[in-house]
Design a protein around this motif. Structure first.
Motif, PDB file in Angstrom:
ATOM      1  N   THR A  83       5.389   2.226   0.504  1.00  0.00           N
ATOM      2  CA  THR A  83       5.875   0.856   0.362  1.00  0.00           C
ATOM      3  C   THR A  83       7.380   0.806   0.175  1.00  0.00           C
ATOM      4  O   THR A  83       8.065  -0.045   0.741  1.00  0.00           O
ATOM      5  CB  THR A  83       5.173   0.180  -0.831  1.00  0.00           C
ATOM      6  N   LYS A  84       7.927   1.729  -0.620  1.00  0.00           N
ATOM      7  CA  LYS A  84       9.345   1.656  -0.965  1.00  0.00           C
ATOM      8  C   LYS A  84      10.271   1.881   0.229  1.00  0.00           C
ATOM      9  O   LYS A  84      11.460   1.529   0.158  1.00  0.00           O
ATOM     10  CB  LYS A  84       9.675   2.652  -2.077  1.00  0.00           C
ATOM     11  N   THR A  86       9.198   0.934   3.495  1.00  0.00           N
ATOM     12  CA  THR A  86       8.702   0.116   4.600  1.00  0.00           C
ATOM     13  C   THR A  86       9.800  -0.756   5.198  1.00  0.00           C
ATOM     14  O   THR A  86       9.954  -0.842   6.424  1.00  0.00           O
ATOM     15  CB  THR A  86       7.536  -0.768   4.141  1.00  0.00           C
ATOM     16  N   ARG A  87      10.580  -1.423   4.352  1.00  0.00           N
ATOM     17  CA  ARG A  87      11.625  -2.305   4.869  1.00  0.00           C
ATOM     18  C   ARG A  87      12.677  -1.509   5.651  1.00  0.00           C
ATOM     19  O   ARG A  87      13.130  -1.948   6.720  1.00  0.00           O
ATOM     20  CB  ARG A  87      12.273  -3.091   3.728  1.00  0.00           C
ATOM     21  N   GLU A 111       6.297  -4.581  -2.778  1.00  0.00           N
ATOM     22  CA  GLU A 111       7.686  -4.138  -2.823  1.00  0.00           C
ATOM     23  C   GLU A 111       8.307  -4.429  -4.186  1.00  0.00           C
ATOM     24  O   GLU A 111       8.140  -5.516  -4.750  1.00  0.00           O
ATOM     25  CB  GLU A 111       8.494  -4.832  -1.727  1.00  0.00           C
ATOM     26  N   GLN A 112       9.032  -3.445  -4.708  1.00  0.00           N
ATOM     27  CA  GLN A 112       9.729  -3.623  -5.971  1.00  0.00           C
ATOM     28  C   GLN A 112      10.791  -4.709  -5.831  1.00  0.00           C
ATOM     29  O   GLN A 112      11.457  -4.836  -4.816  1.00  0.00           O
ATOM     30  CB  GLN A 112      10.390  -2.319  -6.394  1.00  0.00           C
ATOM     31  N   THR A 114      11.160  -7.766  -4.928  1.00  0.00           N
ATOM     32  CA  THR A 114      10.738  -8.982  -4.220  1.00  0.00           C
ATOM     33  C   THR A 114       9.268  -9.300  -4.439  1.00  0.00           C
ATOM     34  O   THR A 114       8.847 -10.441  -4.252  1.00  0.00           O
ATOM     35  CB  THR A 114      10.958  -8.824  -2.704  1.00  0.00           C
ATOM     36  N   ILE A 118       3.323  -6.056   2.292  1.00  0.00           N
ATOM     37  CA  ILE A 118       3.890  -5.270   3.382  1.00  0.00           C
ATOM     38  C   ILE A 118       3.952  -6.068   4.681  1.00  0.00           C
ATOM     39  O   ILE A 118       4.939  -5.980   5.424  1.00  0.00           O
ATOM     40  CB  ILE A 118       3.093  -3.965   3.563  1.00  0.00           C
ATOM     41  N   ILE A 121       7.024  -8.137   4.691  1.00  0.00           N
ATOM     42  CA  ILE A 121       8.221  -7.338   4.980  1.00  0.00           C
ATOM     43  C   ILE A 121       8.362  -7.132   6.487  1.00  0.00           C
ATOM     44  O   ILE A 121       9.452  -7.314   7.053  1.00  0.00           O
ATOM     45  CB  ILE A 121       8.137  -5.977   4.272  1.00  0.00           C
ATOM     46  N   GLU A 284       1.350   5.216  -5.539  1.00  0.00           N
ATOM     47  CA  GLU A 284       1.641   3.798  -5.334  1.00  0.00           C
ATOM     48  C   GLU A 284       1.282   2.947  -6.553  1.00  0.00           C
ATOM     49  O   GLU A 284       1.918   1.930  -6.832  1.00  0.00           O
ATOM     50  CB  GLU A 284       0.909   3.271  -4.091  1.00  0.00           C
ATOM     51  N   THR A 288       3.360  -0.228  -8.165  1.00  0.00           N
ATOM     52  CA  THR A 288       2.646  -1.494  -7.997  1.00  0.00           C
ATOM     53  C   THR A 288       2.331  -2.136  -9.343  1.00  0.00           C
ATOM     54  O   THR A 288       2.308  -3.357  -9.469  1.00  0.00           O
ATOM     55  CB  THR A 288       1.347  -1.277  -7.196  1.00  0.00           C
TER      56      THR A 288
END
Length: 339
Positions: A83-84, A86-87, A111-112, A114, A118, A121, A284, A288
């Motif tokens: 996840t961290k 992904t953007r 996402e941390q 925001t 996913i 994003i 995760e 999360t």
């Protein structure tokens, strides 16, 4: 369906397992990653020893470090990255993507900062003219079992049913079966939030509690997951399905689950930084938990199990004290939509 060309972004355990499923179904699979040694290993040794010690991958599965080459002419792109990042990966993809493709993801997290899901994003970072509606592939699944072709049933969710059907068609076979769903929010939040409860279930085991406690945290944890998800716009019934209770059971009860193993280690008294270092893979559920705790505060949602796990992870609360705090909460009716 004719064979598809599919790029899998992320050569981790789940990305590798899903690549094998797609290859078994006759599709051309291209794995992308940024570790040259790992990519060389997949291409030359046809193994991914970091995750699977005794698995030989089909020689037709090719791996790339160059993103442009990996996605050249593909029909679909499957995100299976933490996840961290992904953007970041989505931004990189947007810079090189020149044609319209199906976009799918099989990651689980928020996402941390925001607190974004996913799919949100991906919608933000990948121009709409280059994709259809995002498809979420999620459900009760351990990569260690899928890679040996054990029976696995999961969900494919998209706001566009045709996109969900596409995912269902490219993945489904004799051992891997997908069900379509249109509740993207429900499927994504279920997949992300169950990791929190799995950490808690592992901690209970590490502390020496038994099956009664396991059943308690899974069922009451599901209540919390549902409560927050519905507040975010999900359908309650989704949490009774594969991506909800199904994924919670498999993640909250198995040694295959890195979230459960992390919780178990914490329950036995190990420090979080040691657990994360020894795991060697992203946990995760740890990140999360923070995102979910902050989101619950923002939305004024009561999540006592999540709050307790947050305090154990981030504020140094003793896990046994946290359990007593929950047990001593005001008693109430089971069917109240609160703990």
């Amino acid at each position: 369906m004719k064979p598809q060309k599919i790029a899998v972004l992320g050569p981790g355990s789940w990305g590798t397992a899903l690549s094998q499923v797609l290859n078994d179904n006759g599709h051309e699979v291209r794995i992308w990653g940024n570790n040259p040694e790992q990519i060389t290993e997949i291409n030359e040794q046809h193994t991914n020893q970091r995750y699977f010690k005794e698995v030989i991958l089909d020689k037709k599965i090719k791996a790339f470090t160059n993103l442009s080459e990996a996605i050249d002419g593909v029909d679909a792109i499957l995100f299976v990255v933490p996840t961290k990042v992904t953007r970041l990966v989505a931004k990189q993809l947007a810079e090189v993507l020149k044609h319209k493709v199906h976009i799918l993801h099989a990651s689980k997290g928020l996402e941390q900062g925001t607190h974004a899901r996913i799919s949100s994003i991906l919608e933000e970072e990948i121009p709409a003219e280059y994709r259809g509606e995002i498809v979420v592939v999620s459900g009760p699944s351990h990569a260690e079992e899928t890679i040996v072709r054990d029976i696995t049933l999961i969900s494919a969710a998209s706001k566009n049913h045709d996109e969900a059907k596409y995912a269902q068609n490219i993945f489904s076979n004799d051992y891997f079966r997908l069900y379509t769903n249109t509740d993207v929010v429900g499927v994504e939040t279920a997949g992300a939030l169950k990791n929190i409860i799995a950490v808690g279930a592992g901690a209970l085991h590490g502390l020496g509690f038994g099956d009664n406690a396991k059943a308690a945290i899974i069922t009451r944890g599901l209540t919390e997951i549902t409560r927050l998800g519905v507040a975010m716009g999900a359908e309650p019934l989704t949490y009774s399905g594969l991506s909800g209770v199904g994924d919670l059971i498999v993640t909250g009860t198995s040694v295959h689950s890195r979230n459960w193993r992390a919780g178990d280690a914490l329950g036995r008294g190990e420090k979080l930084e040691d657990v994360e270092r020894n795991m060697g893979m992203i946990i995760e559920g740890v990140s999360t938990t923070k995102a979910a705790y902050e989101l619950a505060q923002q939305l004024n949602i009561d999540m006592p199990i999540t709050e307790t796990i947050y305090k154990v992870l981030y504020e140094g609360l003793d896990a046994k004290v946290g359990i007593l705090d929950i047990m001593r909460r005001e008693t109430r009716a089971e069917n109240e939509f609160t703990n």
